[in-house]
Design a protein around this motif. Sequence first.
Motif, short mmCIF file in Angstrom:
data_model
loop_
_atom_site.label_atom_id
_atom_site.label_comp_id
_atom_site.label_asym_id
_atom_site.label_seq_id
_atom_site.Cartn_x
_atom_site.Cartn_y
_atom_site.Cartn_z
N GLU A 96 0.94 -1.31 -0.07
CA GLU A 96 -0.15 0.20 0.01
C GLU A 96 0.80 1.30 0.09
O GLU A 96 1.81 1.30 0.61
CB GLU A 96 -1.02 -0.12 1.35
N LEU A 97 0.74 2.10 -0.79
CA LEU A 97 1.52 3.32 -1.11
C LEU A 97 1.73 4.26 0.04
O LEU A 97 2.85 4.54 0.38
CB LEU A 97 0.92 4.26 -2.36
N LEU A 98 0.74 4.43 0.67
CA LEU A 98 1.10 5.39 1.79
C LEU A 98 1.83 4.80 2.96
O LEU A 98 2.97 5.38 3.61
CB LEU A 98 -0.38 5.81 2.57
N PHE A 99 1.80 3.56 3.19
CA PHE A 99 2.50 2.81 4.10
C PHE A 99 3.84 2.69 3.79
O PHE A 99 4.97 2.89 4.62
CB PHE A 99 1.68 1.52 4.50
N GLN A 100 3.98 2.43 2.56
CA GLN A 100 5.17 2.22 1.79
C GLN A 100 6.14 3.66 2.08
O GLN A 100 7.29 3.49 2.39
CB GLN A 100 5.34 1.75 0.56
N VAL A 101 5.57 4.53 1.57
CA VAL A 101 6.46 5.60 1.47
C VAL A 101 6.66 6.33 2.79
O VAL A 101 7.98 6.84 3.19
CB VAL A 101 5.85 6.82 0.42
N ASN A 102 5.42 6.52 3.57
CA ASN A 102 5.60 7.13 4.91
C ASN A 102 6.14 6.64 5.99
O ASN A 102 6.85 7.09 7.07
CB ASN A 102 3.97 7.52 5.23
N VAL A 103 6.09 5.12 5.85
CA VAL A 103 6.61 4.20 7.10
C VAL A 103 7.83 3.30 6.78
O VAL A 103 9.12 3.45 7.29
CB VAL A 103 5.66 3.32 7.78
N ASP A 135 -2.27 -5.79 12.76
CA ASP A 135 -2.82 -6.85 11.93
C ASP A 135 -3.34 -6.52 10.52
O ASP A 135 -3.74 -7.20 9.72
CB ASP A 135 -3.67 -7.38 12.58
N ASP A 136 -3.25 -4.96 10.33
CA ASP A 136 -3.68 -4.52 9.14
C ASP A 136 -3.18 -3.12 8.64
O ASP A 136 -3.58 -2.27 8.49
CB ASP A 136 -5.38 -4.30 9.18
N LEU A 137 -1.75 -3.25 8.80
CA LEU A 137 -0.92 -2.11 8.41
C LEU A 137 -1.14 -1.48 7.15
O LEU A 137 -1.01 -0.26 6.87
CB LEU A 137 0.43 -2.33 8.51
N GLN A 138 -1.53 -2.35 6.44
CA GLN A 138 -1.63 -1.75 4.76
C GLN A 138 -3.16 -1.63 4.31
O GLN A 138 -3.52 -1.28 3.32
CB GLN A 138 -1.11 -2.80 3.72
N HIS A 139 -4.05 -1.46 5.20
CA HIS A 139 -5.53 -1.19 5.10
C HIS A 139 -6.05 -1.97 3.86
O HIS A 139 -6.70 -1.34 3.09
CB HIS A 139 -5.73 0.43 4.73
N GLU A 140 -6.15 -3.34 4.15
CA GLU A 140 -6.69 -4.35 3.30
C GLU A 140 -8.00 -4.63 3.78
O GLU A 140 -8.77 -5.28 2.88
CB GLU A 140 -5.63 -5.53 3.38
N ARG A 141 -8.63 -4.15 4.84
CA ARG A 141 -9.77 -4.84 5.36
C ARG A 141 -10.73 -3.36 5.24
O ARG A 141 -10.31 -2.34 5.51
CB ARG A 141 -9.63 -5.06 6.71
N SER A 151 -3.18 9.11 8.75
CA SER A 151 -3.28 9.45 10.38
C SER A 151 -2.43 8.33 10.81
O SER A 151 -1.57 8.25 11.90
CB SER A 151 -4.59 9.75 10.92
N ASP A 152 -2.88 6.84 10.46
CA ASP A 152 -2.18 5.92 10.80
C ASP A 152 -0.80 5.79 10.79
O ASP A 152 0.11 5.59 11.38
CB ASP A 152 -2.86 4.49 10.32
N SER A 153 -0.39 5.94 9.37
CA SER A 153 0.99 5.99 9.10
C SER A 153 1.82 7.18 9.84
O SER A 153 2.85 6.83 10.30
CB SER A 153 1.30 6.59 7.70
#
Length: 259
Positions: A96-103, A135-141, A151-153
């Motif tokens: 997931e793009l936001l998680f990859q770039v920001n974290v 358990d859902d760092l990449q917002h798949e659910r 905000s999560d990132s």
Amino acid sequence: MVSVLVTGSADGIGRETAATLVERGHRVVLHARDDERATDALAAVPGAAGVLVGDLASLARTAELAAAAGAFDVVIHNAGLGGGLPERTVTEDGLELLFQVNVLAPYLLTALMPRPRRLVYLTSGLEAQGVADLDDLQHERGPWDGMQAYSDSKLLDVALAFAVARRWPDVLSNAVDPGWIKTKLGGPNATDELPKGADTQVWLATSDEPAATVTGRYFKWREDLRANPAAYDVDVQERLLDACAELTGVTLPAAPHRG
């Protein structure tokens, strides 16, 4: 004089941070995601010592950036994406793009680069609304909510800064909320000017004042504040480091050699 790498310094707060550091006589290397933006960055900060190119939306190019960077006294992890993405976006790495770039990108750079004396991770006041769902760092659910993902990132960035501070006690590792700054990311309704958004990072990077030579803290405008409680949770920190290591294939060194 200190040597500083500022990621995401082609425009906005990152460029202002870099320019301020250059004006104060420090050696600053810029970073941009592509060659065109790198040229623009050097033109905007002509006193910079150079510019590194690397797209943080790619694990391979982030690793190449880390290899090319070399050692610095300070690394300011400024680069990041905002919360305006209308739908969940997946990178070439299947992440997931936001998680990859920001974290993941700041994690990978931290793990691969020679250890600096100081680390600064940019976050946002929206980290207070973040949720550390390991358990859902990449917002798949569930349905996509770009602002919640952002905000999560930003909460995870604070947790990362605190985890590094705990793992590397001889490195000053802190998180900074720059405020709602008038940039492309901040938008037209933002309330504060660029110099205010860059000041705390410059201070943490260069000052020997007791208030600036601390670690594992969350700052806004040089004020030491309390972050989202989840960021202080050692279990959250450790699970985040484990997840980042699994996704990148790179473990944060326990006792790396200083560069």
